[in-house]
Design a protein around this motif. Structure first.
Motif, mmCIF file in Angstrom:
data_model
loop_
_atom_site.group_PDB
_atom_site.id
_atom_site.type_symbol
_atom_site.label_atom_id
_atom_site.label_comp_id
_atom_site.label_asym_id
_atom_site.label_seq_id
_atom_site.Cartn_x
_atom_site.Cartn_y
_atom_site.Cartn_z
ATOM 1 N N SER A 1 0.835 -1.202 0.000
ATOM 2 C CA SER A 1 0.000 0.000 0.000
ATOM 3 C C SER A 1 0.866 1.246 0.000
ATOM 4 O O SER A 1 0.595 2.214 -0.685
ATOM 5 C CB SER A 1 -0.873 0.033 1.239
ATOM 6 N N GLN B 1 -0.958 5.024 -6.060
ATOM 7 C CA GLN B 1 -2.274 5.449 -5.574
ATOM 8 C C GLN B 1 -2.161 5.806 -4.115
ATOM 9 O O GLN B 1 -1.422 5.193 -3.385
ATOM 10 C CB GLN B 1 -3.236 4.258 -5.659
ATOM 11 N N PRO B 2 -2.923 6.781 -3.687
ATOM 12 C CA PRO B 2 -2.958 7.006 -2.247
ATOM 13 C C PRO B 2 -3.464 5.744 -1.578
ATOM 14 O O PRO B 2 -4.473 5.183 -2.003
ATOM 15 C CB PRO B 2 -3.950 8.140 -2.077
ATOM 16 N N PRO B 3 -2.762 5.319 -0.566
ATOM 17 C CA PRO B 3 -3.062 4.004 -0.012
ATOM 18 C C PRO B 3 -4.438 3.920 0.615
ATOM 19 O O PRO B 3 -5.004 2.853 0.690
ATOM 20 C CB PRO B 3 -1.992 3.832 1.069
ATOM 21 N N GLY B 4 -4.956 5.014 1.061
ATOM 22 C CA GLY B 4 -6.238 4.937 1.740
ATOM 23 C C GLY B 4 -7.389 4.670 0.794
ATOM 24 O O GLY B 4 -8.466 4.303 1.210
ATOM 25 N N ALA B 5 -7.145 4.873 -0.471
ATOM 26 C CA ALA B 5 -8.230 4.740 -1.427
ATOM 27 C C ALA B 5 -8.508 3.285 -1.737
ATOM 28 O O ALA B 5 -7.594 2.476 -1.773
ATOM 29 C CB ALA B 5 -7.861 5.472 -2.709
ATOM 30 N N PRO B 6 -9.755 2.955 -1.922
ATOM 31 C CA PRO B 6 -10.079 1.575 -2.270
ATOM 32 C C PRO B 6 -9.578 1.262 -3.677
ATOM 33 O O PRO B 6 -9.271 2.186 -4.429
ATOM 34 C CB PRO B 6 -11.608 1.551 -2.233
#
Lengths: 218, 226
Positions: free
Chosen positions: A20, A25-30
């Motif tokens: 992640s 990608q921002p890791p928090g995004a699904p």
């Protein structure tokens, strides 16, 4: 042996994190699209919200939820409008809204509903998609034998030309399939599948579980 | 290079920290990350000369774009609620006649295109993390029943998130493949906002406020799966 186990456990924990953390990608995004992912159940929904339960009383108030983007949802959930959103209220909301989604054949608007007219003020008739832009003859939900269900086409944002091509290909496939299957088999194939959207009723008070709106993979 | 490695390391450490302390209440300040959504095929292939944050007027034109004028504002925040400074916010959307500023779309639909709509705009945040655009209320696009505005946020050339903004409770949302691609109703909540009549506007302009949160910690569900 124990050490190996501990080590592999550590690796198992860290790898997804590392993954992640290193993703562009921002890791928090699904995950993007998310089409392949299972619909999260009420439990994970509750868990994500209950992290805001600062005083640990098992319910939420607007004050506790610092993320103002969630306030509209909390207000919807607060059935008795007492300013306190309980787990039961959240579960009920999740069930209701997920079920509403499940009843919608994904990506298949009822005829005529797809393009609301009047694109903005004074939108000329040109705002309507041309004849080629429509989804061809297939309006029904992702039936068996369908190459690219409409919602997939939507997701891919196929151009009108591509849609036409897919529709052509679909015609060929349908014709071929028609020859292969017996009339009985065809009838069977076109039957709504048990457990499909809308076909399932949750017994009242079934508690949190898989939402009714568990979205099928078309 | 070493900078980016360090950055990743920091991200990783942050991720680890967040993952290990998922006790209730520990993240009372935590904001949910805006979910990433497809960029779609129509990020402008040729950026317009006018790339400001007013999409209604191109350069000094006297003719405004067709559509419901909307003041789109909000903040770019990190997961702890801290505003992101110097974040480049880019938006693009089709015009009121459903034509994107992209040769693959505006080419074949040249006659349909609203030539007065800028189609794309950019804004760089200051210390408050706030952004501001004047654009039109989005309209459906063939195959996309849900009106939407594409949004990309980057900082120092690094893309942080690409997503889309939808109109809350629009009937098209539940028929839209991209919107429905978000499986969790909580995630759907993060990509919708209200387009409401602007206070004190005599011209019937709309206002929409929408925050974008850049995730820095791993998705907790991902952690649970491990």
């Amino acid at each position: 042996m124990r050490r190996v186990l501990a080590l592999s456990a550590a690796v198992a924990v860290c790898l997804p994190l590392l993954n992640s953390a290193l993703r562009a990608q921002p890791p928090g995004a699904p995950p993007q699209g998310g089409r392949g992912a299972a619909a999260p159940n009420a439990e994970s929904f509750l868990q994500r919200l209950m992290q805001y339960d600062a005083n640990g009383d098992g319910s939420l108030t607007l004050d506790e939820v610092k993320d103002r983007r969630l306030h509209a949802l909390l207000n919807r959930a607060d059935a008795n409008e007492d300013g306190v959103v309980t787990k039961a209220e959240l579960t009920a909301l999740h069930q209701k809204e997920s079920a509403a989604i499940g009843r919608q054949p994904a990506g298949f608007p009822p005829p005529g509903a797809q393009q609301p007219p009047g694109a903005g003020r004074g939108g000329p008739p040109g705002a309507q998609p041309g004849p080629g832009a429509g989804p061809g003859p297939q309006r029904r939900g992702g039936r068996a034998g369908q190459i690219l269900p409409e919602f997939v086409q939507d997701e891919l944002e196929l151009s009108p030309e591509q849609r036409e091509q897919v529709a052509e290909l679909q015609k060929e496939v349908d014709a071929q399939l028609e020859k292969i299957l017996t009339p009985e088999q065809r009838a069977l194939l076109n039957q709504p599948r048990p457990g499909g959207p809308g076909g399932r009723q949750r017994p009242p008070g079934a508690g949190p579980g898989r939402p009714n709106g568990e979205i099928r993979e078309n | 290079m070493s900078h980016s490695l360090q950055h990743n390391r920091r991200l990783f450490l942050g991720a680890l920290g967040a993952g290990l302390f998922t006790t209730r209440g520990a993240f009372a300040e935590q904001l949910l990350a805006s979910p990433a959504l497809t960029e779609g095929p129509f990020y402008p292939d040729q950026l317009p000369l006018d790339r400001d944050n007013d999409l209604i007027i191109i350069n000094d034109s006297l003719t405004p774009a067709v559509g419901e004028i909307t003041h789109l504002t909000g903040k770019i925040l990190d997961a702890s609620g801290k505003p992101l400074k110097d974040a480049l916010v880019e938006i693009w959307q089709c015009d009121a006649n459903a034509v994107y500023l992209h040769t693959a779309d505006s080419g074949p639909k040249k006659d349909q295109q609203d030539k007065n709509f800028q189609g794309y705009g950019a804004f760089t945040t200051g210390s408050t993390g706030e952004y501001r655009f004047r654009t039109i209320k989005p309209v459906p696009y063939p195959g996309r029943p849900s009106p939407h505005i594409h949004v990309k946020v980057s900082q120092k050339g690094r893309e942080l998130v690409t997503t889309q903004l939808f109109i809350r409770d629009h009937a098209g949302n539940l028929q839209d493949g991209v919107f429905l691609g978000l499986r969790d109703i909580l995630d759907r909540e993060l990509v919708v906002s209200d387009f409401e009549p602007m206070k004190n506007s005599k011209m019937g302009e709309l206002a929409c406020e929408w925050d974008v949160v850049i995730g820095r910690t791993p998705d907790e569900r991902e952690f649970e799966r491990s």
